[in-house]
Design an enzyme around this catalytic site. Structure first.
Site, PDB file in Angstrom:
ATOM      1  N   CYS A 113       0.932  -1.259  -0.031  1.00 16.85           N
ATOM      2  CA  CYS A 113       0.143  -0.004  -0.131  1.00 16.85           C
ATOM      3  C   CYS A 113       0.775   1.473   0.009  1.00 16.85           C
ATOM      4  O   CYS A 113       1.882   1.221   0.752  1.00 16.85           O
ATOM      5  CB  CYS A 113      -0.934  -0.133   1.183  1.00 16.85           C
TER       6      CYS A 113
ATOM      7  N   CYS B  83       0.336   4.557   7.008  1.00 16.62           N
ATOM      8  CA  CYS B  83      -0.068   4.543   8.373  1.00 16.62           C
ATOM      9  C   CYS B  83       0.880   3.783   9.473  1.00 16.62           C
ATOM     10  O   CYS B  83       1.176   2.582   8.991  1.00 16.62           O
ATOM     11  CB  CYS B  83      -1.562   3.536   8.032  1.00 16.62           C
TER      12      CYS B  83
ATOM     13  N   CYS C 109       0.604  -0.035  10.184  1.00 13.38           N
ATOM     14  CA  CYS C 109       0.014  -1.068   9.456  1.00 13.38           C
ATOM     15  C   CYS C 109       1.142  -2.032   8.878  1.00 13.38           C
ATOM     16  O   CYS C 109       2.041  -1.397   8.357  1.00 13.38           O
ATOM     17  CB  CYS C 109      -0.876  -0.470   8.357  1.00 13.38           C
TER      18      CYS C 109
ATOM     19  N   CYS D 281     -16.830  -8.781   4.964  1.00 17.32           N
ATOM     20  CA  CYS D 281     -15.954  -7.444   4.656  1.00 17.32           C
ATOM     21  C   CYS D 281     -14.707  -7.820   3.659  1.00 17.32           C
ATOM     22  O   CYS D 281     -14.132  -8.846   4.175  1.00 17.32           O
ATOM     23  CB  CYS D 281     -15.589  -6.917   5.874  1.00 17.32           C
TER      24      CYS D 281
ATOM     25  N   CYS E 203     -19.775  -5.454   3.134  1.00 19.52           N
ATOM     26  CA  CYS E 203     -18.854  -4.417   3.616  1.00 19.52           C
ATOM     27  C   CYS E 203     -17.374  -4.403   2.736  1.00 19.52           C
ATOM     28  O   CYS E 203     -16.806  -5.550   2.296  1.00 19.52           O
ATOM     29  CB  CYS E 203     -18.565  -4.452   4.882  1.00 19.52           C
TER      30      CYS E 203
ATOM     31  N   CYS F 102     -19.058   2.269   8.116  1.00 21.84           N
ATOM     32  CA  CYS F 102     -18.603   1.362   9.292  1.00 21.84           C
ATOM     33  C   CYS F 102     -17.191   2.557   9.637  1.00 21.84           C
ATOM     34  O   CYS F 102     -16.411   2.565   8.652  1.00 21.84           O
ATOM     35  CB  CYS F 102     -18.007   0.342   8.913  1.00 21.84           C
TER      36      CYS F 102
ATOM     37  N   ARG G 149     -17.831  -2.362  17.735  1.00 22.08           N
ATOM     38  CA  ARG G 149     -17.357  -3.715  17.512  1.00 22.08           C
ATOM     39  C   ARG G 149     -16.152  -3.686  18.285  1.00 22.08           C
ATOM     40  O   ARG G 149     -15.049  -2.687  18.155  1.00 22.08           O
ATOM     41  CB  ARG G 149     -17.204  -3.812  15.960  1.00 22.08           C
TER      42      ARG G 149
HETATM   43  S1  SF4 Z   1      -4.002   1.130   6.942  1.00 26.76           S
HETATM   44 FE1  SF4 Z   1      -2.780  -0.234   5.677  1.00 26.76          FE
HETATM   45  S2  SF4 Z   1      -3.591  -0.788   3.965  1.00 26.76           S
HETATM   46 FE2  SF4 Z   1      -5.091   0.771   5.071  1.00 26.76          FE
HETATM   47  S3  SF4 Z   1      -4.337   2.537   3.854  1.00 26.76           S
HETATM   48 FE3  SF4 Z   1      -3.151   2.486   5.717  1.00 26.76          FE
HETATM   49  S4  SF4 Z   1      -1.280   1.503   4.809  1.00 26.76           S
HETATM   50 FE4  SF4 Z   1      -2.811   1.056   3.401  1.00 26.76          FE
END
Ligand code: SF4
Length: 332
Positions: free
Chosen positions: A61, A65, A68, A105, A136, A196, A268
């Site tokens: 990705c 984040c 993650c 989901c 979802c 959600c 949740r």
């Molecule tokens: S949480 Fe992970 S998969 Fe989702 S946008 Fe952020 S880096 Fe990408």
């Protein structure tokens, strides 16, 4: 409502930070009692909504984040995969339904949905919907047009989390803004889908940040129908790998305040549940949580497992939630 006022099941959208922090600061038995009172005024407190999540496209990705495993910015050892075929996803959804899931989901590790992938996603969504499951998806940022296309394919819910308080966001993610999140949520709403949206605790945030997250959720023009509260699962290689775990009772407080602020929403216990004791989970259910993820895994982190979940729900005398139409479940 002030911290001293009786609990109220009528949604509000004008919460101040001071009001939310005052709820967090209540003696725990008082807070849990208030949340349980609101919970049973709206829901059957013996019912738990069961969702199952499948990663339909893992890793690589472009977002950063800090929590993650799937970000391409961090060395987490996760192997990136291509978007799964619709047939494989539908087959997994059928197994999930047979295992008792009510909502399926589909998660893809994308910064944003690309138009070229919409037909494949639409085929997945319509196929899962045809099984009689609620659908979802969490696919990153959406344009208004993409949101309408997903809705037309049969998508009931779209997940897009706010993660933390607005003022704490840049510490967690630098590749998008809070406003980007709010824009996608608006497109989802305009397309007529249920929302959600929740966040993560245990990322090194303060209690005021936790209050700010819940304040932001409650002050959306319409409350999310589902509010997932995640406990960070630290991933080696990510910036938050060393974050101190949030105290279990603080997690319970967060659940209780979410229940009070979003009284009509399903709340949740999401990621991190496998690290919680049965007693903590029971306290969360008492404090107003009424949804869990079931199945073997979340996107890339483990869950307690079907046998453990079944035993927990049986021992607590809880049962799957009676089907609620997304629109009927919608908060004002
Ligand atoms: S949480 Fe992970 S998969 Fe989702 S946008 Fe952020 S880096 Fe990408």
């Amino acid at each position: 409502m002030t911290a001293a006022a009786p609990p109220c099941a009528t949604p509000r959208h004008d919460w101040t930070r001071a009001e939310v922090e005052a709820l967090f600061d209540l003696p725990l038995p008082e807070l849990v009692f208030r949340a349980a009172t609101v919970h049973r005024a709206v829901f059957d407190p013996t019912e738990i909504q069961l969702s199952q999540l499948l990663s339909v496209k893992t890793g690589g990705c472009a977002e950063d984040c800090g929590y993650c495993s799937q970000s391409a910015h961090f060395e987490t050892g996760l192997k990136a995969t291509r978007l799964l075929d619709a047939e494989a996803v539908i087959a997994t959804a059928a197994e999930a339904k047979a295992g008792g899931a009510q909502r399926f989901c589909m998660g893809a590790a994308w910064r944003e949905l690309k138009d070229r992938d919409v037909p494949k996603l639409a085929a997945m969504i319509s196929g899962v919907k045809a099984l009689g499951l609620e659908t979802c998806a969490t696919l990153g940022m959406l344009t208004a047009e993409q949101a309408r296309a997903l809705k037309a394919a049969g998508l009931d819910y779209y997940n897009h989390n706010l993660d933390t308080a607005p003022e704490d966001y840049a510490r967690i993610v630098s590749t998008r803004t809070y406003q980007d999140r709010l824009d996608t949520l608006e497109h989802v709403r305009e397309a007529g889908m249920a929302v959600c949206c929740g966040g993560i605790v245990g990322m090194g945030e303060s209690r005021s940040h936790r209050a700010g997250l819940l304040q932001a959720l409650a002050n959306l023009p319409r409350h999310p129908e589902s509010v997932p509260i995640n406990a960070l699962v630290p991933i080696a290689g990510t910036p938050l790998a060393g974050a101190a775990p949030v105290d279990a009772l603080e997690f319970v407080r967060t659940i209780a305040v979410a229940r009070l602020l979003c009284p009509q929403s399903v709340v949740r216990i999401a990621a991190g549940r496998e690290g919680m004791s049965r007693e903590t989970q029971a306290l969360c259910f008492l404090a107003g949580a009424n949804s869990i993820f079931v199945g073997g895994r979340l996107l890339t982190t483990p869950l307690p497992g079907e046998d453990a979940d079944r035993a927990l729900l049986d021992d607590l005398g809880l049962k799957p939630m009676t089907a609620r139409e997304p629109a009927a479940a919608a908060a004002a």
